[in-house]
Design an enzyme around this catalytic site. Sequence first.
Site, PDB file in Angstrom:
ATOM      1  N   ARG A  70       4.261   0.178  -6.254  1.00 47.23           N
ATOM      2  CA  ARG A  70       4.313  -0.685  -5.076  1.00 47.23           C
ATOM      3  C   ARG A  70       3.339  -1.858  -5.198  1.00 47.23           C
ATOM      4  O   ARG A  70       3.415  -2.793  -4.404  1.00 47.23           O
ATOM      5  CB  ARG A  70       3.980   0.133  -3.828  1.00 47.23           C
ATOM      6  CG  ARG A  70       4.947   1.278  -3.605  1.00 47.23           C
ATOM      7  CD  ARG A  70       4.369   2.311  -2.683  1.00 47.23           C
ATOM      8  NE  ARG A  70       4.365   1.904  -1.300  1.00 47.23           N
ATOM      9  CZ  ARG A  70       5.333   2.178  -0.431  1.00 47.23           C
ATOM     10  NH1 ARG A  70       6.370   2.861  -0.820  1.00 47.23           N
ATOM     11  NH2 ARG A  70       5.256   1.790   0.811  1.00 47.23           N
ATOM     12  N   ASN A  80      -1.055   1.411   5.735  1.00 52.35           N
ATOM     13  CA  ASN A  80      -0.201   0.416   5.096  1.00 52.35           C
ATOM     14  C   ASN A  80       0.314  -0.509   6.190  1.00 52.35           C
ATOM     15  O   ASN A  80       0.903  -0.036   7.159  1.00 52.35           O
ATOM     16  CB  ASN A  80       0.971   1.125   4.393  1.00 52.35           C
ATOM     17  CG  ASN A  80       2.027   0.146   3.904  1.00 52.35           C
ATOM     18  OD1 ASN A  80       1.740  -1.037   3.722  1.00 52.35           O
ATOM     19  ND2 ASN A  80       3.239   0.636   3.703  1.00 52.35           N
ATOM     20  N   GLY A  81       0.078  -1.811   6.052  1.00 48.44           N
ATOM     21  CA  GLY A  81       0.555  -2.759   7.067  1.00 48.44           C
ATOM     22  C   GLY A  81      -0.577  -3.705   7.463  1.00 48.44           C
ATOM     23  O   GLY A  81      -1.573  -3.825   6.751  1.00 48.44           O
ATOM     24  N   CYS A  89       0.827  -1.212   0.000  1.00 44.60           N
ATOM     25  CA  CYS A  89       0.000   0.000   0.000  1.00 44.60           C
ATOM     26  C   CYS A  89       0.858   1.258   0.000  1.00 44.60           C
ATOM     27  O   CYS A  89       1.971   1.265   0.520  1.00 44.60           O
ATOM     28  CB  CYS A  89      -0.881   0.027   1.238  1.00 44.60           C
ATOM     29  SG  CYS A  89      -1.805  -1.474   1.498  1.00 44.60           S
ATOM     30  N   GLU A  93      16.583 -17.319 -10.928  1.00 44.48           N
ATOM     31  CA  GLU A  93      16.145 -15.930 -11.071  1.00 44.48           C
ATOM     32  C   GLU A  93      15.473 -15.719 -12.438  1.00 44.48           C
ATOM     33  O   GLU A  93      14.441 -15.045 -12.535  1.00 44.48           O
ATOM     34  CB  GLU A  93      17.342 -14.985 -10.880  1.00 44.48           C
ATOM     35  CG  GLU A  93      17.132 -13.547 -11.313  1.00 44.48           C
ATOM     36  CD  GLU A  93      15.991 -12.821 -10.609  1.00 44.48           C
ATOM     37  OE1 GLU A  93      15.424 -13.355  -9.640  1.00 44.48           O
ATOM     38  OE2 GLU A  93      15.653 -11.709 -11.058  1.00 44.48           O
ATOM     39  N   LYS A 130      11.637 -14.472 -13.003  1.00 45.01           N
ATOM     40  CA  LYS A 130      11.271 -13.328 -13.851  1.00 45.01           C
ATOM     41  C   LYS A 130      10.152 -13.735 -14.810  1.00 45.01           C
ATOM     42  O   LYS A 130       9.198 -13.004 -14.983  1.00 45.01           O
ATOM     43  CB  LYS A 130      12.473 -12.830 -14.677  1.00 45.01           C
ATOM     44  CG  LYS A 130      13.537 -12.052 -13.957  1.00 45.01           C
ATOM     45  CD  LYS A 130      13.205 -10.606 -13.685  1.00 45.01           C
ATOM     46  CE  LYS A 130      12.479 -10.448 -12.386  1.00 45.01           C
ATOM     47  NZ  LYS A 130      13.193 -10.558 -11.155  1.00 45.01           N
ATOM     48  N   TRP A 189      -3.225  -2.758  -1.405  1.00 44.86           N
ATOM     49  CA  TRP A 189      -2.906  -4.116  -1.855  1.00 44.86           C
ATOM     50  C   TRP A 189      -3.550  -5.032  -0.820  1.00 44.86           C
ATOM     51  O   TRP A 189      -3.127  -5.061   0.337  1.00 44.86           O
ATOM     52  CB  TRP A 189      -1.392  -4.295  -1.911  1.00 44.86           C
ATOM     53  CG  TRP A 189      -0.926  -5.581  -2.509  1.00 44.86           C
ATOM     54  CD1 TRP A 189      -0.967  -5.939  -3.822  1.00 44.86           C
ATOM     55  CD2 TRP A 189      -0.342  -6.685  -1.815  1.00 44.86           C
ATOM     56  NE1 TRP A 189      -0.434  -7.184  -3.975  1.00 44.86           N
ATOM     57  CE2 TRP A 189      -0.040  -7.676  -2.774  1.00 44.86           C
ATOM     58  CE3 TRP A 189      -0.038  -6.946  -0.478  1.00 44.86           C
ATOM     59  CZ2 TRP A 189       0.540  -8.885  -2.440  1.00 44.86           C
ATOM     60  CZ3 TRP A 189       0.538  -8.159  -0.149  1.00 44.86           C
ATOM     61  CH2 TRP A 189       0.820  -9.112  -1.128  1.00 44.86           C
ATOM     62  N   LYS A 242       5.660  -4.498  -4.980  1.00 44.37           N
ATOM     63  CA  LYS A 242       7.076  -4.144  -5.088  1.00 44.37           C
ATOM     64  C   LYS A 242       7.783  -4.393  -3.767  1.00 44.37           C
ATOM     65  O   LYS A 242       8.884  -4.920  -3.720  1.00 44.37           O
ATOM     66  CB  LYS A 242       7.187  -2.670  -5.479  1.00 44.37           C
ATOM     67  CG  LYS A 242       8.619  -2.164  -5.609  1.00 44.37           C
ATOM     68  CD  LYS A 242       9.269  -2.780  -6.822  1.00 44.37           C
ATOM     69  CE  LYS A 242      10.713  -2.379  -7.017  1.00 44.37           C
ATOM     70  NZ  LYS A 242      11.406  -3.395  -7.826  1.00 44.37           N
ATOM     71  N   GLU A 253       6.772 -14.229 -13.043  1.00 46.20           N
ATOM     72  CA  GLU A 253       6.206 -12.963 -12.581  1.00 46.20           C
ATOM     73  C   GLU A 253       5.573 -12.171 -13.718  1.00 46.20           C
ATOM     74  O   GLU A 253       4.507 -11.608 -13.563  1.00 46.20           O
ATOM     75  CB  GLU A 253       7.308 -12.107 -11.934  1.00 46.20           C
ATOM     76  CG  GLU A 253       7.771 -12.608 -10.593  1.00 46.20           C
ATOM     77  CD  GLU A 253       8.905 -11.747 -10.017  1.00 46.20           C
ATOM     78  OE1 GLU A 253       8.826 -11.419  -8.834  1.00 46.20           O
ATOM     79  OE2 GLU A 253       9.849 -11.409 -10.752  1.00 46.20           O
ATOM     80  N   HIS A 297      17.357 -36.187 -11.894  1.00 46.69           N
ATOM     81  CA  HIS A 297      16.740 -36.703 -10.668  1.00 46.69           C
ATOM     82  C   HIS A 297      15.294 -36.231 -10.521  1.00 46.69           C
ATOM     83  O   HIS A 297      14.814 -36.061  -9.405  1.00 46.69           O
ATOM     84  CB  HIS A 297      17.565 -36.282  -9.450  1.00 46.69           C
ATOM     85  CG  HIS A 297      18.966 -36.787  -9.516  1.00 46.69           C
ATOM     86  ND1 HIS A 297      19.272 -38.128  -9.417  1.00 46.69           N
ATOM     87  CD2 HIS A 297      20.152 -36.152  -9.733  1.00 46.69           C
ATOM     88  CE1 HIS A 297      20.586 -38.293  -9.542  1.00 46.69           C
ATOM     89  NE2 HIS A 297      21.136 -37.100  -9.737  1.00 46.69           N
TER      90      HIS A 297
HETATM   91  C1  G6P Z   1       8.699  -8.651  -3.757  1.00 44.43           C
HETATM   92  C2  G6P Z   1       9.044  -8.121  -5.135  1.00 44.43           C
HETATM   93  C3  G6P Z   1      10.298  -8.823  -5.655  1.00 44.43           C
HETATM   94  C4  G6P Z   1      11.438  -8.666  -4.672  1.00 44.43           C
HETATM   95  C5  G6P Z   1      11.049  -9.140  -3.264  1.00 44.43           C
HETATM   96  C6  G6P Z   1      12.077  -8.721  -2.227  1.00 44.43           C
HETATM   97  O1  G6P Z   1       8.283  -9.971  -3.845  1.00 44.43           O
HETATM   98  O2  G6P Z   1       7.959  -8.327  -6.033  1.00 44.43           O
HETATM   99  O3  G6P Z   1      10.670  -8.256  -6.904  1.00 44.43           O
HETATM  100  O4  G6P Z   1      12.531  -9.409  -5.104  1.00 44.43           O
HETATM  101  O5  G6P Z   1       9.814  -8.538  -2.871  1.00 44.43           O
HETATM  102  O6  G6P Z   1      12.067  -7.332  -2.131  1.00 44.43           O
HETATM  103  P1  G6P Z   1      13.267  -6.483  -1.540  1.00 44.43           P
HETATM  104  O7  G6P Z   1      12.777  -5.048  -1.583  1.00 44.43           O
HETATM  105  O8  G6P Z   1      13.475  -6.957  -0.142  1.00 44.43           O
HETATM  106  O9  G6P Z   1      14.446  -6.709  -2.400  1.00 44.43           O
END
Ligand code: G6P
Length: 605
Positions: free
Chosen positions: A27, A98-99, A2, A478, A482, A74, A600, A485, A501
């Site tokens: 965010r 937010n929280g 949020c 990674e 990506k 959110w 985010k 996501e 395996h």
């Molecule tokens: C969320 C974001 C990711 C990010 C992760 C950790 O899941 O969508 O892109 O890698 O948080 O965030 P940070 O700010 O701790 O790197």
Amino acid sequence: MCGIIGIVGVEPVSGRLIETLRRLEYRGYDSAGVAGVVGGHVERRRAKGKIRELEAALAAQPLDATVGIGHTRWATHGAPSAGNAHPQTAGRVSVAHNGIIENFAALKAELQGRGRVFQSDTDTEVVAHLIDEGLAAGQEPMAALKAALDRLTGAYALAVLVEGHDDLVMGARRGSPLVVGYGEGEMFIGSDALAVGPFTKRIAYLEEGDHVAIDHGEARIFDAAGARVERPIQLVAASAALVEKGNYRHFMEKEIHDQPDACQHTLASYVDPIAGRAEAPGGFDFQAVDRLQILACGTAYYAGLIGKYLIESLAGLPVDVEVASEFRYREAAVSPDTLAVAISQSGETADTLAALRWCKERGLATAAVVNAHESSMAREAGVLWPTNAGPEICVLSTKAFTAQVSVLTALAIAAARQRGRIDEAEERRRVAILLEAPRLLAQALAVEDQVRAVSHLVARARDVLYLGRGAMFPLAMEGALKLKEVSYIHAEGYAAGEMKHGPIALIDEATPVVVVAPSDALFEKTLSNISEVMAREGPVILITDEAGAARAPPEAKLVVAPACDPLIAPLVFAVPLQLLAYQVGVFKGADVDQPRNLAKSVTVE
Ligand code: G6P
């Protein structure tokens, strides 16, 4: 997560609230709302979905206010809907939050027992009711806010409007960040510097437990004990220009292209090119520790895993890497000479922050590799190891990731010298290699057309496997993250040697396998894995360099990245993987910068 804005202005506020909510979109959110003081009353406009829905609601029913609050939500407690969107109102009080209020169910039952009627499914509404009860009992707004805060368990940043106090916005923070912006005859509160940046450059960061009242002239800040305190006003560099897309279609594309600069700016804090020396800012002594415990979530976790490969092989220093949400709850056994290293773009991820605090409470030395330099982790860790990637707006992390890997590579070299694993000449050689990374990242961007040629193969798949060996294994994970996501295609990253395996059972002609394999010491072994895939009719996309391409089986589709030393291969080979995910996302028409359900910065558990 949020986003919050509060403005005590002298000019109409609706447009600025909307403008700010747009800047906070990155965010992640699923509804939005604003409230303003109109003729002594507080009115709200709220909408499910994108900011444009809220704008439409405001166009239909304008809000002619100079004082107001706004929120992007959110969903955590209660589905995304206009009714659950913030601000949440009870009596004279409207709250944006937010929280998560963890004890909201007990508080709600208690408030209902006293005859309070709830309009939403949110945890936030209990905050509005608690403050309103205080006002009804004759308390002043700040006293009512403080009394309410004392009842809350959980994390929050709050912005509060009180009917009858037309020039007042109150705020509070615990667990979630909140800043105060100082304007000319106007004051602001917001989730971060980007929220208030276009209105003022003069910003104070609230501390944990602080609450604040802003009016036209001043901010009165109180700490958790209720004592009046001053928080230093800083000039912030986060100019609005840094968050424009420029000529790019999406922030993800822009941020992928920002990487040569982000890497260079980051390395500038760690590497002295003239002396050929790598050093942690502030000069950390890696001989003083016998283990690193890296803690992170999401993409930052994969950066940490790459760091493990680099630091263990170069510096001989054992490194454990764990996702923070597991570490914080499992009673980990840590030795006293461990350095805990949090890695985080935002510096606010709730699980990483809690894991860092857990280590601190047990007396461990702590460090934070963080991109938001004023964040909670940056301020709470013993040492800040900054990434200088600039604001990252796309929900998917790209440039922050390569900046994190850049830091870990520089630290691996510094630790290797300090621990006597390499001499100064070897350090100079390694530093020179690391300094080639920005240029090679720029060259790697040129694979765009090759990637486009293979992206259709991936775009029509239901499942995609990513394989790599050595540091390319976490990079493969990674790459898979990506892709999931941004395109919602199921993807898994696997150690190439582990494929037989289990995952090999999945391979058929409809399951593309993306293999990340520069022509290094392990290339031969990866070639055997490629043969195993092809023998089962799995289409292979091989991301390699020229020497690797020369040895690839003719059926493999190739993406040829620049040749580089293995030390910086995790940086250079990240680019084709990011571009592949991006192009598949665009091809599928996905919401590239704000994929569904993702945030985010996840400041709740
Ligand atoms: C969320 C974001 C990711 C990010 C992760 C950790 O899941 O969508 O892109 O890698 O948080 O965030 P940070 O700010 O701790 O790197």
